[in-house]
Design a protein around this motif. Structure first.
Motif, PDB file in Angstrom:
ATOM      1  N   THR A 112       0.490   2.370 -42.539  1.00 55.34           N
ATOM      2  CA  THR A 112       1.171   3.344 -43.385  1.00 55.34           C
ATOM      3  C   THR A 112       0.575   3.258 -44.781  1.00 55.34           C
ATOM      4  O   THR A 112      -0.254   2.384 -45.060  1.00 55.34           O
ATOM      5  N   GLY A 113       0.997   4.149 -45.639  1.00 55.19           N
ATOM      6  CA  GLY A 113       0.463   4.166 -46.993  1.00 55.19           C
ATOM      7  C   GLY A 113       1.213   3.230 -47.921  1.00 55.19           C
ATOM      8  O   GLY A 113       2.425   3.072 -47.816  1.00 55.19           O
ATOM      9  N   ARG A 114       0.480   2.631 -48.820  1.00 58.11           N
ATOM     10  CA  ARG A 114       1.098   1.735 -49.810  1.00 58.11           C
ATOM     11  C   ARG A 114       2.064   2.504 -50.716  1.00 58.11           C
ATOM     12  O   ARG A 114       2.988   1.921 -51.264  1.00 58.11           O
ATOM     13  N   ARG A 115       1.861   3.817 -50.853  1.00 55.29           N
ATOM     14  CA  ARG A 115       2.722   4.629 -51.707  1.00 55.29           C
ATOM     15  C   ARG A 115       3.925   5.180 -50.952  1.00 55.29           C
ATOM     16  O   ARG A 115       4.520   6.160 -51.367  1.00 55.29           O
ATOM     17  N   MET A 116       4.293   4.537 -49.861  1.00 54.72           N
ATOM     18  CA  MET A 116       5.420   4.995 -49.047  1.00 54.72           C
ATOM     19  C   MET A 116       6.459   3.881 -48.924  1.00 54.72           C
ATOM     20  O   MET A 116       6.594   3.259 -47.871  1.00 54.72           O
TER      21      MET A 116
END
Length: 150
Positions: A112-116
């Motif tokens: 997943t994205g670190r910004r999530m």
């Protein structure tokens, strides 16, 4: 709430994945900012998928696919934004984990994205541990990967 077991060719699963892509594009400022991930999110090779329905309307989706003999990769997890905090993502993940276990997998991995933060928080709260980036995500600084034994 009803969860339907399907595959990557299901019209509702495809529609929900399109909504996921739109949400991700909005989050990162457009498709051009996540182009390197697109090839890893094809649907035609997904044999195990789930769509969550409320009153006959699809509101969430998720899938897994074989990574190796003992490991499956969780893919395309998405819940419509009006359903946070209602347990939908936890029920969906439990459904996917159970289906993978029944198919003989011993471990699940995901990216997943670190910004999530909502996604990373969910995965940590249901027992996933952060791990080194695997496969196509090695060297991708915007990615964070997790794993969980079944």
């Amino acid at each position: 709430m009803k969860i339907s077991y399907t595959d990557g060719k299901d019209k509702d699963f495809i529609m929900m994945c399109a909504r996921l892509d739109n949400a991700l594009n909005e989050l990162v400022g457009g498709l051009e900012n996540r182009q390197e991930y697109v090839e890893h999110n094809r649907l035609d090779d997904i044999e195990d998928a789930a769509v969550v329905y409320v009153d006959g309307t699809p509101i969430a989706c998720g899938a897994f696919k074989q990574l190796d003999e003992e490991t499956a990769e969780i893919k395309r997890v998405f819940v419509e934004e009006e359903y946070p905090g209602k347990g939908v993502s936890r029920k969906l993940m439990a459904f996917l984990e159970d289906a993978a276990r029944k198919k003989g997998y011993k471990k699940l991995v995901l990216e997943t994205g670190r910004r999530m933060p909502a996604a990373t928080g969910l995965y940590r709260s249901i027992g996933y541990k952060e791990r080194e980036n695997y496969g196509p995500y090695v060297g991708m600084e915007k990615s964070v990967c997790f794993e969980k034994g079944l």
